[in-house]
Design a protein around this motif. Structure first.
Motif: not given
Ligand code: P6P
Length: 333
Positions: A90, A111, A132, A279
């Protein structure tokens, strides 16, 4: 359009394209459910004691909003137990988040930027969640950051939720881009746009003009030509939009064309732009390409970039293909 739920869409896509096995369908449904929860929190505003700063900083050195932390927690808790994930990463966490030992490890890695555009939260402007999905490497037992270092072309799914006048989910699994609107009364995602296609031409660009004096020459040339309008080299007038919320800007471009730019600039040559590859740029590039657009870092396809670091930044030019090709060509000269 016949009312089709997200689940029905995913089951029928699997029949058509064999690209959404049950574990990926579960993952997408869990993320979509988490986005519903985030939408509910976002919608409370001042009534929910969720505005303002969390008085903490994330890995990016950015002050976290309460909703950044809340959204991150919602996505972590929703995805830990299902058995479909090996690990998560993250924007809000320095290192990867392996699935706790008490749960089975799955074949995917998720992600996300849990709440993108959070500077807009306190002023009630659209924000969103970007995600993602990558496959975990075969035989992986203990996930590491290195397992996430896959080019964007390896994504098996990508999407975003935009929390605006409507809450919408935009999704690709590699067979086009489809859009779902949250039916708040039923609490379900309903297919409302099929196979979105970005117009190849456009008259609209998105960039933060306040950085103009820092741009490198190719960007300056490209933007100046558009600003010159009908009497300039482009022979037509252009309009400009900048919401400062990537999800909202990209959603506009998916629906009516345009080019979104967050270039590297001369303020910090060590930092190639502001947006993160893994991300933000990769999932948006996958979506934009699946909708017939293009996405580069000014020199190469974003989806071809070999990642080196989980939180690495990358310049972003994405949207209507002819415009992305033009500004990219200016970088080659
Ligand atoms: P600036 C939001 O903070 C974000 O990461 C993207 O969503 C957005 O496109 C960009 O930064 C806005 O950056 O420098 O214009 O505030």
């Amino acid at each position: 359009m016949k009312r089709v739920s997200l689940t029905q869409y995913l089951v029928e896509e699997q029949r058509l394209h064999n690209n959404i096995p049950a574990s990926l369908r579960l993952l997408i449904e869990v993320v979509a459910r988490a986005c519903k929860t985030i939408s509910h929190s976002v919608g409370k505003g001042a009534l929910g004691d969720i505005l303002g700063s969390a008085n903490t900083e994330n890995i990016q050195g950015e002050v976290q909003k309460k909703l950044d932390v809340i959204s991150n927690e919602i996505l972590l808790e929703a995805n830990e137990w299902g058995g479909h994930l090996a690990a998560m990463a993250s924007e809000e966490m320095e290192s990867i988040h392996p699935i706790p030992n008490r749960y089975p490890m799955g074949e995917y890695m998720l992600l996300f930027d849990p709440l993108d555009g959070s500077s807009n939260i306190d002023v009630n402007v659209s924000i969103g969640t970007i995600f993602s999905v990558l496959k975990a490497p075969e035989g992986m037992t203990a996930p590491t950051e290195a397992d996430f270092m896959q080019p964007g072309s390896q994504q098996v799914a990508a999407g975003y939720a935009v929390y605006g006048p409507q809450t919408m989910l935009v999704l690709t699994t590699g067979a086009g881009v489809n859009c779902f609107t949250l039916d708040r009364e039923m609490g379900s995602w309903v297919l409302t746009q099929k196979d979105l296609q970005i117009p190849e031409e456009t008259k609209e660009f998105a960039i933060n003009m306040s950085n103009q004096r820092h741009w490198y020459p190719p960007v300056t040339r490209y933007v100046d030509e558009m600003l010159a309008g009908k009497t300039g080299p482009r022979g037509k007038d252009f309009n400009m939009r900048w919401i400062a919320s990537m999800v909202a800007d990209v959603h506009r471009i998916l629906n009516r064309g345009g080019i979104f730019m967050y270039p590297a600039d001369q303020r910090d040559p060590s930092q190639p732009g502001k947006l993160r590859l893994m991300y933000e740029a990769n999932p948006m590039a996958f979506i934009v390409e699946q909708a017939g657009g293009a996405a580069t870092d000014g020199r190469q396809r974003i989806l071809d970039i070999a990642p080196q670091k989980l939180h690495q930044r990358v310049p972003v030019f994405l949207g209507s293909k002819s415009e992305v090709e033009r500004v990219t060509s200016y970088h080659q000269e």
